[in-house]
Design a protein around this motif. Structure first.
Motif, PDB file in Angstrom:
ATOM      1  N   PHE A  79      74.442   2.292  97.576  1.00  0.00           N
ATOM      2  CA  PHE A  79      74.197   3.700  97.255  1.00  0.00           C
ATOM      3  C   PHE A  79      74.055   4.587  98.487  1.00  0.00           C
ATOM      4  N   GLY A  80      73.759   3.983  99.646  1.00  0.00           N
ATOM      5  CA  GLY A  80      73.498   4.802 100.816  1.00  0.00           C
ATOM      6  C   GLY A  80      74.562   4.774 101.896  1.00  0.00           C
ATOM      7  N   TYR A  81      75.411   3.744 101.887  1.00  0.00           N
ATOM      8  CA  TYR A  81      76.330   3.556 103.008  1.00  0.00           C
ATOM      9  C   TYR A  81      77.784   3.860 102.662  1.00  0.00           C
ATOM     10  N   GLN A  82      78.020   4.457 101.518  1.00  0.00           N
ATOM     11  CA  GLN A  82      79.393   4.818 101.153  1.00  0.00           C
ATOM     12  C   GLN A  82      79.335   6.052 100.271  1.00  0.00           C
ATOM     13  N   SER A  83      80.479   6.671 100.069  1.00  0.00           N
ATOM     14  CA  SER A  83      80.507   7.915  99.307  1.00  0.00           C
ATOM     15  C   SER A  83      81.154   7.739  97.949  1.00  0.00           C
ATOM     16  N   GLY A  84      80.563   8.388  96.958  1.00  0.00           N
ATOM     17  CA  GLY A  84      81.118   8.390  95.608  1.00  0.00           C
ATOM     18  C   GLY A  84      82.449   9.114  95.518  1.00  0.00           C
ATOM     19  N   ARG A  85      82.814   9.794  96.616  1.00  0.00           N
ATOM     20  CA  ARG A  85      84.138  10.426  96.627  1.00  0.00           C
ATOM     21  C   ARG A  85      85.228   9.356  96.746  1.00  0.00           C
ATOM     22  N   ASN A  86      84.858   8.189  97.285  1.00  0.00           N
ATOM     23  CA  ASN A  86      85.850   7.136  97.512  1.00  0.00           C
ATOM     24  C   ASN A  86      85.695   5.931  96.587  1.00  0.00           C
ATOM     25  N   VAL A  87      84.487   5.688  96.138  1.00  0.00           N
ATOM     26  CA  VAL A  87      84.253   4.482  95.330  1.00  0.00           C
ATOM     27  C   VAL A  87      83.375   4.816  94.123  1.00  0.00           C
ATOM     28  N   ASN A  88      83.457   3.943  93.132  1.00  0.00           N
ATOM     29  CA  ASN A  88      82.543   4.029  92.001  1.00  0.00           C
ATOM     30  C   ASN A  88      81.354   3.122  92.288  1.00  0.00           C
ATOM     31  N   LYS A  89      80.237   3.714  92.670  1.00  0.00           N
ATOM     32  CA  LYS A  89      79.078   2.922  93.090  1.00  0.00           C
ATOM     33  C   LYS A  89      78.462   2.124  91.949  1.00  0.00           C
ATOM     34  N   PHE A  90      78.793   2.491  90.741  1.00  0.00           N
ATOM     35  CA  PHE A  90      78.202   1.800  89.592  1.00  0.00           C
ATOM     36  C   PHE A  90      79.101   0.698  89.041  1.00  0.00           C
ATOM     37  N   GLU A  91      80.207   0.457  89.724  1.00  0.00           N
ATOM     38  CA  GLU A  91      81.161  -0.524  89.225  1.00  0.00           C
ATOM     39  C   GLU A  91      80.523  -1.889  88.961  1.00  0.00           C
ATOM     40  N   ASP A  92      79.668  -2.350  89.887  1.00  0.00           N
ATOM     41  CA  ASP A  92      79.066  -3.679  89.744  1.00  0.00           C
ATOM     42  C   ASP A  92      77.643  -3.626  89.191  1.00  0.00           C
ATOM     43  N   PHE A  93      77.260  -2.489  88.654  1.00  0.00           N
ATOM     44  CA  PHE A  93      75.902  -2.372  88.118  1.00  0.00           C
ATOM     45  C   PHE A  93      75.929  -2.250  86.610  1.00  0.00           C
ATOM     46  N   GLN A  94      74.991  -2.922  85.980  1.00  0.00           N
ATOM     47  CA  GLN A  94      74.820  -2.715  84.550  1.00  0.00           C
ATOM     48  C   GLN A  94      74.096  -1.391  84.397  1.00  0.00           C
ATOM     49  N   ILE A  95      74.735  -0.445  83.754  1.00  0.00           N
ATOM     50  CA  ILE A  95      74.156   0.889  83.671  1.00  0.00           C
ATOM     51  C   ILE A  95      73.181   0.992  82.503  1.00  0.00           C
ATOM     52  N   LYS A  96      71.985   1.464  82.828  1.00  0.00           N
ATOM     53  CA  LYS A  96      71.047   1.839  81.778  1.00  0.00           C
ATOM     54  C   LYS A  96      70.918   3.346  81.832  1.00  0.00           C
ATOM     55  N   ARG A  97      70.795   3.956  80.677  1.00  0.00           N
ATOM     56  CA  ARG A  97      70.749   5.419  80.641  1.00  0.00           C
ATOM     57  C   ARG A  97      69.459   5.913  80.011  1.00  0.00           C
ATOM     58  N   SER A  98      68.968   6.999  80.551  1.00  0.00           N
ATOM     59  CA  SER A  98      67.802   7.644  79.975  1.00  0.00           C
ATOM     60  C   SER A  98      68.277   8.596  78.879  1.00  0.00           C
ATOM     61  N   ALA A  99      67.340   9.271  78.227  1.00  0.00           N
ATOM     62  CA  ALA A  99      67.668  10.121  77.077  1.00  0.00           C
ATOM     63  C   ALA A  99      68.657  11.231  77.429  1.00  0.00           C
ATOM     64  N   ASN A 100      68.660  11.667  78.679  1.00  0.00           N
ATOM     65  CA  ASN A 100      69.580  12.743  79.087  1.00  0.00           C
ATOM     66  C   ASN A 100      70.997  12.229  79.358  1.00  0.00           C
ATOM     67  N   GLY A 101      71.207  10.902  79.193  1.00  0.00           N
ATOM     68  CA  GLY A 101      72.544  10.334  79.368  1.00  0.00           C
ATOM     69  C   GLY A 101      72.868   9.929  80.792  1.00  0.00           C
ATOM     70  N   LEU A 102      71.947  10.173  81.725  1.00  0.00           N
ATOM     71  CA  LEU A 102      72.204   9.808  83.121  1.00  0.00           C
ATOM     72  C   LEU A 102      71.737   8.385  83.393  1.00  0.00           C
ATOM     73  N   ALA A 103      72.352   7.784  84.414  1.00  0.00           N
ATOM     74  CA  ALA A 103      72.002   6.406  84.767  1.00  0.00           C
ATOM     75  C   ALA A 103      70.690   6.362  85.548  1.00  0.00           C
ATOM     76  N   TYR A 104      70.020   5.221  85.498  1.00  0.00           N
ATOM     77  CA  TYR A 104      68.897   4.949  86.404  1.00  0.00           C
ATOM     78  C   TYR A 104      68.958   3.472  86.774  1.00  0.00           C
ATOM     79  N   LEU A 105      68.286   3.106  87.867  1.00  0.00           N
ATOM     80  CA  LEU A 105      68.399   1.730  88.377  1.00  0.00           C
ATOM     81  C   LEU A 105      67.305   0.848  87.785  1.00  0.00           C
ATOM     82  N   ALA A 106      67.511   0.408  86.571  1.00  0.00           N
ATOM     83  CA  ALA A 106      66.492  -0.337  85.837  1.00  0.00           C
ATOM     84  C   ALA A 106      66.036  -1.597  86.574  1.00  0.00           C
ATOM     85  N   ASP A 107      66.941  -2.263  87.289  1.00  0.00           N
ATOM     86  CA  ASP A 107      66.606  -3.545  87.919  1.00  0.00           C
ATOM     87  C   ASP A 107      65.843  -3.408  89.234  1.00  0.00           C
ATOM     88  N   TYR A 108      65.843  -2.227  89.814  1.00  0.00           N
ATOM     89  CA  TYR A 108      65.264  -2.085  91.152  1.00  0.00           C
ATOM     90  C   TYR A 108      64.189  -1.007  91.249  1.00  0.00           C
TER      91      TYR A 108
END
Ligand code: FE
Length: 205
Positions: A79-108
């Motif tokens: 999340f800190g060493y690359q840009s979302g303009r070039n990569v999908n940072k959530f590609e290898d993450f299981q996404i959990k979403r809060s009520a507003n539909g946005l992701a959060y890092l449930a595992d960390y």
């Protein structure tokens, strides 16, 4: 003036997540602070170079995941060493979403907050987002990670390949500028800190 004084301020580390259309993005920040209780508001400064900054400016909403001491370096790197303009940072993450539909890092994270931007203050290199907390949940009791804890216990040196005898390393994130001299107006492409935060390294392998 000794700018090292500012390094004595203790910071937490957080993952700031936002969404544009169906694309989730996030970045690591150390600048989350609660500023009022009624209404419950937080402030977070985000560098304008970050893609997450642009998404929040447009969508006016974000989640804050409060990272714990158990967060591995790979997460900070992702999340800190690359840009979302070039990569999908959530590609290898299981996404959990809060009520507003946005992701959060449930595992960390030990908690997360969902926020709506109320005011944006232009600080030059950064925007300061003042936002109301619309939802907040505690996930576990793991201790939050401080920036100091991260530097001493989690951060790993980046392995770099360079042909130069002299190079410059960013003291903040570890990025290595391959060459010498380092231009005085150089901005770290990873953490966006300036040349003043680089140290000279010589004769390294
Ligand atoms: Fe850096």
């Amino acid at each position: 003036m000794n700018l090292d004084a500012l390094m004595k301020i203790e910071y937490g580390l957080f993952c700031l997540t936002a969404k544009k259309n169906n694309f989730d993005n996030g970045c690591i920040v150390n600048t989350v602070t609660q500023v009022t209780l009624t209404p419950c508001q937080v402030a977070v400064a985000v560098n304008k170079c970050n893609y997450t900054h642009d998404i929040i400016k447009e969508s006016k909403e974000f989640n804050i995941s409060v990272l714990t001491q158990k967060t591995p370096f790979s997460v900070f790197k992702n999340f800190g060493y690359q840009s979302g303009r070039n990569v999908n940072k959530f590609e290898d993450f299981q996404i959990k979403r809060s009520a507003n539909g946005l992701a959060y890092l449930a595992d960390y994270a030990n908690s997360y907050m969902s926020c709506e931007v109320k005011e944006i203050i232009d600080l030059g290199t950064h925007s300061l987002f003042i936002a109301e907390v619309t939802d907040a949940q505690v996930l576990n009791d793991n201790p939050s990670v401080s920036y100091d804890y991260y530097l001493n216990n989690i951060k790993e040196d980046l392995v770099v390949e360079t042909n130069s005898k002299i190079a410059w390393r960013c003291k903040i994130c570890g990025y290595v500028y391959d060459g010498d001299p380092l231009p005085s107006d150089f901005i770290c492409p990873i953490c966006k800190h300036g040349a003043i935060d680089f140290e000279k390294i010589e004769n390294f392998e």
